[in-house]
Design an enzyme around this catalytic site. Structure first.
Site, short mmCIF file in Angstrom:
data_model
loop_
_atom_site.label_atom_id
_atom_site.label_comp_id
_atom_site.label_asym_id
_atom_site.label_seq_id
_atom_site.Cartn_x
_atom_site.Cartn_y
_atom_site.Cartn_z
N HIS A 101 45.82 48.07 48.13
CA HIS A 101 46.99 47.61 47.37
C HIS A 101 48.20 48.09 48.16
O HIS A 101 48.15 49.17 48.78
CB HIS A 101 47.07 48.28 45.99
CG HIS A 101 45.89 48.09 45.12
ND1 HIS A 101 44.74 48.84 45.23
CD2 HIS A 101 45.67 47.25 44.07
CE1 HIS A 101 43.87 48.46 44.31
NE2 HIS A 101 44.40 47.50 43.59
N ASP A 104 48.96 51.71 47.68
CA ASP A 104 48.00 52.72 48.15
C ASP A 104 48.45 53.29 49.48
O ASP A 104 48.21 54.46 49.78
CB ASP A 104 46.61 52.12 48.42
CG ASP A 104 46.00 51.44 47.24
OD1 ASP A 104 46.32 51.82 46.11
OD2 ASP A 104 45.18 50.52 47.45
N GLU A 232 40.14 38.15 40.86
CA GLU A 232 39.06 39.08 40.49
C GLU A 232 38.99 39.19 38.97
O GLU A 232 39.87 39.77 38.34
CB GLU A 232 39.33 40.45 41.13
CG GLU A 232 38.26 41.46 40.80
CD GLU A 232 38.49 42.79 41.51
OE1 GLU A 232 39.00 42.80 42.64
OE2 GLU A 232 38.16 43.83 40.91
C1 XUL Z 1 40.25 47.42 38.92
C2 XUL Z 1 39.84 46.82 40.19
C3 XUL Z 1 40.88 46.76 41.25
C4 XUL Z 1 40.83 45.54 42.08
C5 XUL Z 1 41.98 45.41 43.03
O1 XUL Z 1 39.25 47.48 37.96
O2 XUL Z 1 38.71 46.43 40.36
O3 XUL Z 1 40.77 47.90 42.02
O4 XUL Z 1 39.66 45.46 42.82
O5 XUL Z 1 43.21 45.47 42.40
CO CO Z 2 37.70 45.60 42.00
#
Ligand code: XUL
Ligand code: CO
Length: 440
Positions: A101, A104, A232
């Site tokens: 991210h 991060d 996601e």
């Molecule tokens: C949170 C999660 C995140 C994503 C990226 O549950 O899985 O870390 O993978 O934002």
């Molecule tokens: Co994730």
């Protein structure tokens, strides 16, 4: 360059009989399986947040992790130390890809301009290290959930100023992806959901979320960012109702807003189980809709029921996941990102290595078993035979669209003595066990 993990040297493949904890038992990166080296089948990635940034805090207590960069006290020196350590870590573990991210890798400044400046400085450093170590960015993403400004959401917020800020942050994160040659870009809607309909206009929030994604697609096109966009799914946590509940929900959303040709799906094991599915169910569904993008590899704990993000060690799960990946013809340009964290009591730096070794070996073993199972074909043959009534006669006519209700009624009236065959689930499970236990 300074060495951070001084107690651990390069991790090599030593095979299943090795007693050395700091070696791979099943992951042999350059070993060819089915015409492709394991590293290309698996495309392992390090998650920056769990590996470099997380410190082990939980809702009941402070961080426990001991890290070699702990003595850095200003935020930029800390970010730089972590970045150097990240490449040493990937190098020692033979991991080719990483994911992060924006927040991060670099700290937020006093305003967006300063935050972007911090990010630029770290991204330049990251780019040099990527070249030096020959590592690639599987995906990056914008953290649109941590800062209190996202309390009501980012793309689904009720506050237009927050929507604008989110768009600006997203724009920058896509530029960073382009600069570092990211192969994908992930949207995980951290705060995109709601707690109660009493204060929420769900239809409007979803329209706005689609507006934000459309802007991202347009901007990527404008600047020539070629990475694959991924969503996601996750059913709950942090909000009660996350809009991207599961693969089926995301597919419906993308189709409604005509975004389906621009997005694929990044499927996480623990999110699948939180949604009441198996990992392989979600992968299979995405595969059947030409939407399998990438995988977040981890596992939850059925006795806990929240997103525990544990390192994957269950070989049944990795086998079934890899079975689907092989049936998909591979996962590229996606990969297998370990969105997994060491348990809070596993606080020594060495635990990070041991955890990745466990996860990588679990998926390597899963790949080996899945490959054999698919090559020999006992499951595939059974499934094919199970549907064979559609290969000839009335079944063939159904599939070819040659008959409708009237013809089928006539057929049913003449053929009412129906015979079914057993599904043989237990036999099939025992075949899988045989492959698991016999594979060396
Ligand atoms: C949170 C999660 C995140 C994503 C990226 O549950 O899985 O870390 O993978 O934002
Ligand atoms: Co994730």
């Amino acid at each position: 360059m300074k060495e951070y993990f001084t107690n651990v040297s390069k991790i090599n493949y030593e095979g299943p009989n090795s007693k050395n904890a700091y070696s791979f038992k099943y992951y042999n990166p350059d070993e060819v399986i089915g015409g492709k080296p394991m590293r290309e089948h698996l495309r392992f990635a390090m998650s920056y947040w769990h590996t470099l940034t997380a410190n082990g805090t939980d809702p009941f207590g402070a961080g426990t992790m001991l890290r070699p960069w702990d003595n850095e006290n200003d935020s930029m020196s800390l970010a730089k130390a972590r970045m150097e350590a990240a490449f040493e870590f990937m190098d020692k573990l033979q991991i080719d890809y990483f994911c992060f991210h924006d927040r991060d890798i670099a700290p937020e400044g006093k305003d967006l301009a300063e935050t972007n400046k911090n990010l630029d400085e770290i991204v330049a450093m990251c780019k040099d290290l990527m070249e030096k170590y020959n590592k690639k960015l599987l995906w990056d993403t914008a953290n649109l959930f941590n800062n209190p400004r996202f309390v009501h959401g980012a793309g689904t917020t009720c506050n237009a100023d927050v929507f604008a800020y989110s768009a600006a942050q997203l724009k920058k994160a896509i530029e960073v992806g382009k600069e570092l040659g990211a192969e994908n870009y992930v949207f995980w809607g951290g705060r995109e959901g709601y707690e109660t309909l009493l204060n929420t206009d769900m239809g409007f929030e979803l329209d706005n979320f689609a507006r934000l994604l459309k802007m991202a697609v347009d901007y990527a096109k404008e600047i020539g960012f070629k990475g694959q966009f991924l969503i996601e799914p996750k059913p709950k946590e942090p909000t009660k109702h996350q809009y991207d509940f599961d693969v089926a929900t995301v597919l419906g959303f993308l189709r409604k807003y005509k975004l389906d040709k621009y997005f694929k799906i990044n499927i996480e094991a623990n999110h699948a189980t939180l949604a009441g599915h198996t990992y392989e169910h979600e992968i299979c569904l995405a595969r059947n809709n030409n939407a399998l993008g990438s995988l977040d590899a981890n596992q939850g704990d059925p006795a806990l029921g929240w997103d525990t993000d544990q390192f994957p060690t269950n070989i049944y799960n990795s086998t079934f996941a890899m079975y689907e990946v092989l049936k998909n013809g591979g996962i590229a340009p996606g990969g297998l990102n370990f969105d997994a964290k060491v348990r809070r009591p596993s606080f020594e730096p060495e635990d990070l290595f041991l955890a990745y070794i466990a996860g990588m070996d679990t998926f390597a073993k899963g790949l080996r078993i899945a490959y054999k199972l698919l090559k020999d074909g006992p499951i595939e043959d059974f499934v094919k035979e199970r549907y064979s009534s559609f290969n000839t006669g009335i079944g063939k006519e159904i599939v070819e669209g040659k008959v409708g209700f009237k013809e089928l009624e006539k057929y049913a009236l003449e053929n009412s003595n129906i015979k079914n065959k057993s599904g043989r689930q237990e036999m099939l499970e025992s075949i899988v066990n045989q492959y698991m236990l016999e594979d060396k």
